[in-house]
Design an enzyme around this catalytic site. Structure first.
Site, short mmCIF file in Angstrom:
data_model
loop_
_atom_site.label_atom_id
_atom_site.label_comp_id
_atom_site.label_asym_id
_atom_site.label_seq_id
_atom_site.Cartn_x
_atom_site.Cartn_y
_atom_site.Cartn_z
CB THR A 42 -0.90 0.05 1.26
OG1 THR A 42 -0.06 -0.19 2.40
CG2 THR A 42 -1.99 -1.00 1.20
N GLY A 123 17.49 -10.82 2.78
CA GLY A 123 16.64 -11.46 1.78
C GLY A 123 15.41 -12.10 2.38
CB SER A 128 18.48 -6.87 6.17
OG SER A 128 18.38 -7.12 4.79
CG ASP A 173 10.75 -1.53 3.94
OD1 ASP A 173 9.69 -1.95 4.42
OD2 ASP A 173 11.24 -1.97 2.90
#
Ligand code: GLA
Length: 389
Positions: A42, A123, A128, A173
């Site tokens: 989103t 991954g 990360s 993030d």
């Protein structure tokens, strides 16, 4: 010693071993991994999401240099790299260089020696890369003696990821890693970039099932989904004759009315985004009220939508959600991150977390895959400088 203390010690030792002893006390920052409870895909649609930082971290220890080059050493990859402002390194160093470049556009950032230690699986869809960006950004800002508000640092790191690494990601993030607070989720409006800390009304934690299927955002279908959503916006603007700027401007009624103008694929992509925004609001309110079962229902519905309408899941993620959801004491589960591999997040009662983790661990190799791993996560705060709390 607590795990984060070990990590910090690893970064400090890494700095000494890679670049020699020195009298100066290094500056150290610690940035967390994140899960996203609800609100998948989103963020780049001006939508809503509900991430939470967890207690897995990237630690960066840093010392200033007299010139403007940056030397960086990773204790995990056992690799050291040196670059100057004009260089464009690749691999994990690209993230470090991109952050330095963006911060240098806005102010003076000195050269530095950096050492990185991480216990965030890479991954796995746990950000990360954002954790690395924010930890590097935080130490560089400190070495520069500059003052940068947490939101401005998150935005700088977001720009670094997009410009430096080429992923057309949204702000989820970097905002989660930069702005979360302990014992709270972060309700984030990606259109206004306003956010609210949502205290967890009760003792909850998460289980993360890393499928072991690695995703590479730059190579996966991620940027294709960004394109499809843009195409849906254009089609809806034409069909409605109104100023639709993003899928945030569309509700389910408008979408249903103009479904034919979109065609099956774009219609389903848009339906995921529109209904996912609704689920974020439901989950935020339920989280505040301590109604974790309702949060779990929104997570499960979100996963189905990501699987069927948005088509970013994979068999291993679906199996992990099924396994977690069938485990007693799990409120709900869904894929987290970009998808096409990576991890599933499950919401569980805090006091039962280790037992639930063990139940899933016992079954995960058979049910999900040989490389799958299970670990627990506790709500954590965003990036911080050590010694400044
Ligand atoms: C990745 C991206 C984020 C977000 C998620 C999906 O993690 O980096 O910006 O789009 O996927 O929600």
């Amino acid at each position: 010693m607590r795990e984060t203390e070990i990590l910090v010690e690893r970064a400090r030792t890494g700095l000494r071993e890679a670049f020699g002893d020195d009298d100066t006390d290094p500056v150290v920052a610690l940035a967390p991994a994140r899960v996203n409870l609800v609100g998948g895909h989103t963020d780049y649609n001006d939508g809503l999401c509900l991430p939470m930082a967890i207690d897995r971290h990237v630690a960066v220890a840093a010392r200033p240099r007299d010139d403007d080059s940056i030397r960086v050493s990773s204790t995990d990859f056992d690799e050291t790299a040196t670059f100057s402002p004009a260089d464009d390194p690749s691999g994990w160093v690209a993230y470090v260089a991109a952050v330095a470049r963006v911060l240098r556009e806005d102010g003076d950032v000195p050269g530095a020696d950096l050492a990185i230690a991480s216990n965030v699986p890479t991954g796995a869809g746990l950000s990360s890369s954002a954790a690395l960006e924010l930890a590097v950004g935080r130490v560089l800002v400190e070495l520069a003696g500059a003052a940068l508000a947490p939101k401005a640092l998150a935005l700088a790191c977001w720009r670094a990821e997009r410009e430096g690494v080429g992923v057309e990601c949204g702000i989820l993030d970097q905002f989660a890693v930069g702005l979360c607070e302990p014992d709270a989720a972060l309700f984030l409006d990606c259109q206004t970039r306003e956010y609210e800390h949502v205290p967890l009304a009760g003792d909850v934690g998460v289980l993360v099932v890393d499928t072991g299927v690695s995703h590479e955002l730059a190579d996966s279908g991620y940027n294709d989904r960004v394109r499809e959503c843009e195409a849906a916006v254009t089609a809806l603007r034409d069909a409605t004759g109104t100023r639709v700027r993003s899928l945030r401007d569309v509700d389910i009624d408008v979408l249903e009315t103009h479904a034919d103008a979109l065609g099956d694929v774009l219609y389903r992509r848009a339906r995921h985004v529109v209904t996912e925004n609704e689920r974020v609001v439901v989950a935020r309110d339920a989280l505040k009220a301590g109604e974790f079962g309702r949060v779990g229902d929104a997570m499960l519905a979100g996963h189905e939508s990501l699987r069927d309408d948005y088509e970013v899941s994979c068999p291993e993620l679906d199996a992990a959600v099924e396994l977690a959801a069938a485990t007693e004491g799990v409120y709900g589960a869904r894929m987290t991150g970009g998808g096409f591999g990576g991890s599933v997040v499950a919401l569980v009662a805090g006091d039962a977390i280790e037992r639930r983790a063990q139940t899933i661990r016992d079954a995960v190799a058979d049910r999900v895959g040989p490389d799958a791993r299970v670990f627990t996560g506790r709500p954590s705060g965003g990036v911080r400088l050590l010694g400044s709390e």
